[in-house]
Design an enzyme around this catalytic site. Sequence first.
Site, mmCIF file in Angstrom:
data_model
loop_
_atom_site.group_PDB
_atom_site.id
_atom_site.type_symbol
_atom_site.label_atom_id
_atom_site.label_comp_id
_atom_site.label_asym_id
_atom_site.label_seq_id
_atom_site.Cartn_x
_atom_site.Cartn_y
_atom_site.Cartn_z
ATOM 1 C CE1 TYR A 92 -3.785 -2.384 0.327
ATOM 2 C CE2 TYR A 92 -2.556 -3.303 2.180
ATOM 3 C CZ TYR A 92 -3.591 -3.384 1.264
ATOM 4 O OH TYR A 92 -4.430 -4.468 1.279
ATOM 5 C CG ASP A 151 -0.787 -12.399 8.322
ATOM 6 O OD1 ASP A 151 -0.571 -13.263 9.187
ATOM 7 O OD2 ASP A 151 -1.683 -12.518 7.473
ATOM 8 C CG HIS A 399 2.014 -8.207 -3.032
ATOM 9 N ND1 HIS A 399 2.783 -9.129 -2.364
ATOM 10 C CD2 HIS A 399 1.421 -7.455 -2.084
ATOM 11 C CE1 HIS A 399 2.633 -8.940 -1.076
ATOM 12 N NE2 HIS A 399 1.816 -7.935 -0.874
ATOM 13 C CE1 TYR A 484 -8.336 -3.769 2.583
ATOM 14 C CE2 TYR A 484 -8.523 -2.487 4.592
ATOM 15 C CZ TYR A 484 -7.892 -3.463 3.861
ATOM 16 O OH TYR A 484 -6.833 -4.144 4.396
ATOM 17 N NE ARG A 485 -3.998 -0.773 4.285
ATOM 18 C CZ ARG A 485 -3.484 -1.607 5.168
ATOM 19 N NH1 ARG A 485 -4.158 -2.704 5.501
ATOM 20 N NH2 ARG A 485 -2.320 -1.366 5.722
#
Length: 539
Positions: A92, A151, A399, A484-485
């Site tokens: 992100y 995580d 990613h 959402y993000r």
Amino acid sequence: MPTLPQGLTAAAFAAAVAKFTAALGAERVVTSDEDVALYRDAYSPLWNEPGELVASAAVVPDSVEHVQAIVRIANEHRVPLYPIATGKNLGYGGSAPNLSGSVIVDMKRMNRILEVDESRGFALVEPGVSYFDIYRHIQERGLKLWIDCPDPGWGSLVGNALDHGVGYTFGPFRDHFGSHCGMEVVLPSGEIMRTGMGALPGAKSWQEYRYGFGPYVDGLFGQGNFGIVTKMGFWLMPEPEAYRSGVVLVPRRRDLVALVDQVNYLEHASLIGQPNYGSPLQRLVANEPELRAMLEKPGGPSDDELDRFAASRSQAVWQCELQFYGPERTIAGNWEYAKERLAAAIPGARFEDRESYRFPLSAQDKEGVPHKVALGIPNMAIFSIGARSDFNPNPRDGHLWFAPVIPKSGEAVLDCQRVLGEVYRELGMGGGAFLQTPATWHFRTFIMLVGFSVSRTDPAVNQRSLANFRRVVEVAAEHGWGEYRSPPVMADEIMSTYSFNDHVLRRFCETLKDAADPNGIIAAGRGGIWPRYLRERQP
Ligand SMILES: Cc1cc2nc3c(=O)[nH]c(=O)nc-3n(C[C@H](O)[C@H](O)[C@H](O)COP(=O)(O)OP(=O)(O)OC[C@H]3O[C@@H](n4cnc5c(N)ncnc54)[C@H](O)[C@@H]3O)c2cc1C
């Protein structure tokens, strides 16, 4: 030569850096190319390309006064700032800014745990406190409290929550922004504001009653750019007596509808923690050409085809792991109750017992727990998934996550599988969608998560990933599913899908931005909100 903020001359930038140095000390101002490079987004899809989002410098405050000084100097010199907590937002945007040339405000040295109250169940922390830090603090003091962590344990409670991050235990705790209570923020003006009860001098319940009086403004600071958060409160979960998990397996594709209905009931009634959906057929895909062909054909398999295939291999089509936390006797009863409900609603449902623990666990027991975050134990095991191995000799460099919010129903999942199945086929992404099950971090919605590969050596991979990402965002929005993000490179496009009534949400936020941050110094572009002087950059 650093990448300078738009419109700032080298001399003006040097003058600002000199003031930062005078206010903070040279050791708290990062300017060498080598050190500034540490703030690059390690998963950037624009790695080494002209459009890569990079910082010009970083400042590392030690106190709220330092943060105020930084904001004051930034206003004087029109220097854009980008605050990060521990800066581990991989997937992100990492620790890179939305606007190249911004000065990173790296809050990791503000890492004090200010308060932990065992009986009232909360903590008050600074932005640099990581999940490992708070866990260690609680363990060392023998407090009967649990944290809920994402995580990767190296991130921070504050940074994760401010990006609406998520975890793995009970619903109300998994939503990390939703389980915060009270903030302290340095506003773009340099003033310190406390939210909720914190606005009342001498408040005795800042971390327990979030609304205080008047408008509830905390939401502006999540995925927002209205200030630099310097303290945040979080609700913590009492350590349960015991944990157990069990799996329900259902034989037919359409059983997903009743399965989700029943599991929703169990979860919303607080009888279970996070449910984990999956398909046992996933394990067969690699070695079953018949299944692969079915999944890859236009429109995917019919219900009958999939059911017959699953039955012929003695497999269930779907499964869901249920997790129970509480007194040993109670959770044994809850598991029995769950089995009764599910068996009555879904003919052919089968059940398997899984893990079972009593707390506290010894260090050795903890080592043996397969999914530690479900027990609030921070760790870094998630990174082994993408690591180099015999099975994965050429791992990806990173990613981007496509993470649309969909309704928490079986019908919505089946619908989303069909829609994504079509678009994956169009984009040459295989037939994975028809067995894809939702991520269940949020208490009241599902997420259909897809990772797009990032390469440091092959720009074509990145271009393809960005193009595919744009396409799935567009298709999702057409169906009422929004992200959402977002990584910074996609923020504008995602915000533009939240377009109800001629983008009034964005326009309202821009009005607030112009009023609260007239020089546009805080996190320009974050959440798709740009200050007035940069608006023309929007798509
Ligand atoms: C393999 C993998 C697994 C992941 N699993 C999860 C998961 O389970 N759950 C999850 O939520 N995420 C997950 N992530 C994403 C990410 O790693 C975590 O969310 C991480 O906690 C975010 O980094 P951070 O805590 O250091 O936040 P930061 O990077 O410090 O902050 C995030 C953003 O919040 C804002 N911000 C931070 N501090 C401040 C401040 N003081 N004032 C104002 N704004 C601020 C900034 O915009 C910043 O960019 C995963 C990533 C990877 C690669």
